[in-house]
Structure formats: structure tokens, C-alpha cells
Design a protein around this motif. Structure first.
Motif, PDB file in Angstrom:
ATOM      1  N   GLY A   1      55.980  17.945  52.997  1.00 11.87           N
ATOM      2  CA  GLY A   1      55.009  18.779  52.318  1.00 11.87           C
ATOM      3  C   GLY A   1      54.434  19.866  53.196  1.00 11.87           C
ATOM      4  O   GLY A   1      53.550  20.605  52.775  1.00 11.87           O
TER       5      GLY A   1
ATOM      6  N   ARG B   1      55.076   9.254  50.208  1.00 10.14           N
ATOM      7  CA  ARG B   1      55.661  10.521  49.785  1.00 10.14           C
ATOM      8  C   ARG B   1      56.973  10.296  49.041  1.00 10.14           C
ATOM      9  O   ARG B   1      57.282  11.004  48.077  1.00 10.14           O
ATOM     10  CB  ARG B   1      55.920  11.397  51.009  1.00 10.14           C
TER      11      ARG B   1
ATOM     12  N   SER C   1      53.085   9.735  45.199  1.00 13.96           N
ATOM     13  CA  SER C   1      51.705   9.276  45.190  1.00 13.96           C
ATOM     14  C   SER C   1      50.997   9.714  43.929  1.00 13.96           C
ATOM     15  O   SER C   1      51.360  10.712  43.312  1.00 13.96           O
ATOM     16  CB  SER C   1      50.961   9.834  46.418  1.00 13.96           C
TER      17      SER C   1
ATOM     18  N   LYS D   1      50.349  13.589  42.543  1.00 15.13           N
ATOM     19  CA  LYS D   1      51.444  14.482  42.904  1.00 15.13           C
ATOM     20  C   LYS D   1      52.208  14.880  41.646  1.00 15.13           C
ATOM     21  O   LYS D   1      52.062  14.297  40.575  1.00 15.13           O
ATOM     22  CB  LYS D   1      52.383  13.790  43.892  1.00 15.13           C
TER      23      LYS D   1
ATOM     24  N   TRP E   1      47.106  13.227  58.384  1.00 15.15           N
ATOM     25  CA  TRP E   1      47.302  12.593  57.089  1.00 15.15           C
ATOM     26  C   TRP E   1      45.986  12.583  56.322  1.00 15.15           C
ATOM     27  O   TRP E   1      45.011  11.956  56.742  1.00 15.15           O
ATOM     28  CB  TRP E   1      47.821  11.164  57.244  1.00 15.15           C
TER      29      TRP E   1
ATOM     30  N   GLN F   1      48.479  13.621  51.540  1.00 14.79           N
ATOM     31  CA  GLN F   1      49.449  14.624  51.947  1.00 14.79           C
ATOM     32  C   GLN F   1      49.281  14.910  53.435  1.00 14.79           C
ATOM     33  O   GLN F   1      48.224  14.646  54.021  1.00 14.79           O
ATOM     34  CB  GLN F   1      49.277  15.915  51.141  1.00 14.79           C
TER      35      GLN F   1
END
Length: 316
Positions: free
Chosen positions: A55, A96, A100, A103, A263, A269
Motif C-alpha cells: 500500500g 493486507r 482488512s 479496505k 503500521w 495500513q
């Protein structure tokens, strides 16, 4: 990339020359270009679908789009005290991968298998159930297997990949074991490729060695940044989100790269805490390389530096 573009331009020019010699119209060559572009775009889309990203654009570019969904990725620590940072990194990557909440990706209900070595579990323990929520995971999504032998752990990992019933498989080992070398990692990588499932190898207190992993990271904890307020200012004396210092040791890049990621447990993210850079080699020496002051007048001078010594005199 520049060589590929140059070769493609030469191919197009050669096709146009052949078309003129054969008396074909140039719009046909334009259609051929569009067809080639469509094939290239389709291949790029297929390659990106088999990867999941951090990301962070700067990091994903270094990874050629992200980590493989159907391959082997290794995360190692140089010291066992860094096991917490490596474990948290894998949990964040698993979050990820699975998608999650909040998202664009749809969260999957498939569980994750954590194969823990007995020595690692005794030293570092297992992931805390309530702490999994900081990574967007539920305690019921993690399944644990604690085999006593390395052969059993490798066997479980192969069966887990072949079943295709798990979102990811995590194999936790300690150090550089003689029964887990290039041959075993190659077999696991082929299993992951055939099943289309990712496999993470978490190696605690291990050194670099030959592996079939597509990427290998060295994970270390880094100082946390200050917490930001809603207006964007920094709250002095506060403790921010966890920060990881990652060194990309194995990839297609010619040299290892180091970057620091933060994090965000609320948004789940990664954020780039510091820009990527080449790892700085630490040279032995004093912390403050300055000229030493001379000895005082009323005291004896410092003795001269002793040269190289031998443990035993040379036999005559």
C-alpha cells in the motif's frame, strides 16, 4: 525497461518497413500495435492479480508490484529479541492479504495456519489473541500447529499448501537448521506455486542463506514516531504507531535496500516513516572521532600503542 522499449520500437519500425514493401496499409500496423499493447496490458494485469502490495508506492515499486500470492516470502531476524517486530510484520501482511475491514478488497473467511517451532514458541510465545484485532484479524482465523520435529513441520506445510483451504501458511523456525535448506525451500516454493497460495517463512535469529524465496526481508524494530493530532500537528512526548525497519536482502534489485514503515492500527495500513535508502555499513571506531587531548603536565604521557601480538613465539 529502457532496453525493452527500444526493442519494441525497433520491432514496430521493422513491421512498418515490411508493410510498405508488401504494399499493405499503415492502419493495419496501427491495429497490430493496439493488439500488442492489449496483450501486454493483459499480461501485466495477470501478474498484478497474483500479488498483494504494502500500500506504499515507493515500496511496491521496489517489489515489482508487491509480494507473490503464489510464492514463498521469508522474513528473518538477526537477533531473537526482534521476534516481536517480525511477528507483527507478518500479521500486518496477512491482514493486507486477507483484506482488512474498511479496505476496498473483500475480506476472506479462509483461516491462516501458523506452524510454530517448539523452541520458538518457548522463547517468543504465540500471538496474543486480543492483540490480533490491531491487525484486523480475529482469533478464530488463526490455526496453530506445534510439531516437535522439523520434518513434521515441513510435512504439515506441504499438506496445508496442497489443500488450498487456507488463506496463507506461516512456517516459524529458529536459526539455520540443517534439515531446512535450499532443497526443502525449493519444494515448498513449488507447492505454493502449484496451489496458488502464499507461504511465509519466519526465521528467528538466523543468518542469510540460499533460499527459493522470491523476497527476503530482515525485520528490526525502529523508534516510534510521535502521535499526530487531527490538525496534523505532532503531540510532543506521545507514543505513536509501531515502526518496522526492513532491509530487502533478496529481490531482483542489484543491491539491498532499507526502508522504515509505520503500521497504522486504526486504518490498518502501512505508512512510509522514512524514505528508502541503501543500508549504511557500520565501521568500527569511536563514537566521537575527534583528536585526543594531550596528557597533563604533571602526569606521565600515555603509552604508545602496542603492535600486533602473537600467542606463541615462533619456534626456531
Amino acid at each position: 525497461m529502457a532496453e525493452d522499449a527500444t526493442a519494441q520500437e525497433r520491432l514496430f519500425a521493422l513491421r512498418e518497413t515490411i508493410a510498405r514493401l508488401e504494399g499493405k496499409a499503415l492502419p493495419a500496423m496501427a491495429a497490430a500495435r493496439q493488439a500488442d499493447a492489449a496483450v501486454a496490458a493483459e499480461g501485466a494485469a495477470a501478474g498484478s492479480s497474483n500479488r498483494f502490495c504494502f500500500g506504499v508506492q515507493e515500496v511496491d515499486c521496489l517489489l515489482d508490484g508487491g509480494l507473490p500470492r503464489d510464492g514463498l516470502t521469508e522474513v528473518r531476524t538477526q537477533l531473537f529479541r526482534d521476534s516481536g517486530a517480525a511477528t507483527a510484520l507478518l500479521l500486518a501482511l496477512t491482514s493486507r492479504l486477507m483484506g482488512s475491514p474498511g479496505k476496498d478488497e473483500k475480506a476472506t473467511g479462509e483461516p491462516v495456519l501458523w506452524i510454530g517451532d517448539t523452541a520458538c514458541v518457548q522463547e517468543a510465545g504465540l500471538p496474543y489473541a486480543l492483540g490480533l484485532r490491531e491487525f484486523g484479524l480475529r482469533p478464530g482465523q488463526l490455526l496453530f500447529a506445534l510439531p516437535r520435529k522439523l520434518e513434521d513441520a515441513l510435512w504439515i506445510a506441504e499438506l496445508a499448501l496442497a489443500s488450498r483451504a487456507l488463506a496463507a501458511t506461516i512456517l516459524e523456525v529458529r536459526g539455520n537448521l540443517p534439515g531446512f535448506g535450499l532443497t526443502e525451500s525449493r519444494r515448498l516454493a513449488l507447492r505454493a506455486k502449484a496451489a496458488g497460495r502464499p507461504l511465509f517463512v519466519l526465521r528467528h535469529a538466523g543468518d542469510e542463506e540460499a533460499s527459493s524465496a522470491a523476497f527476503r526481508f530482515r525485520a528490526e524494530p525502529a523508534p516510534a514516531l510521535e502521535r499526530r493530532l487531527p490538525d496534523g500537528s505532532m503531540l510532543g512526548g506521545s507514543l505513536g504507531h509501531p515502526v518496522f525497519r526492513l532491509t530487502l536482502e533478496k529481490s531482483r534489485n542489484p543491491a539491498p535496500l532499507s526502508f522504515t514503515l509505520e503500521w497504522n492500527s486504526r486504518d490498518r495500513q502501512f505508512l512510509l516513516a522514512r524514505p528508502p535508502a541503501l543500508p549504511v555499513s557500520v565501521t568500527p571506531g569511536t563514537a566521537h572521532p575527534v583528536d585526543r587531548p594531550p596528557a597533563s603536565v604533571d602526569r606521565p604521557d600515555r603509552p604508545a600503542q602496542v603492535g600486533s601480538l602473537l600467542a606463541f613465539d615462533r619456534a626456531s
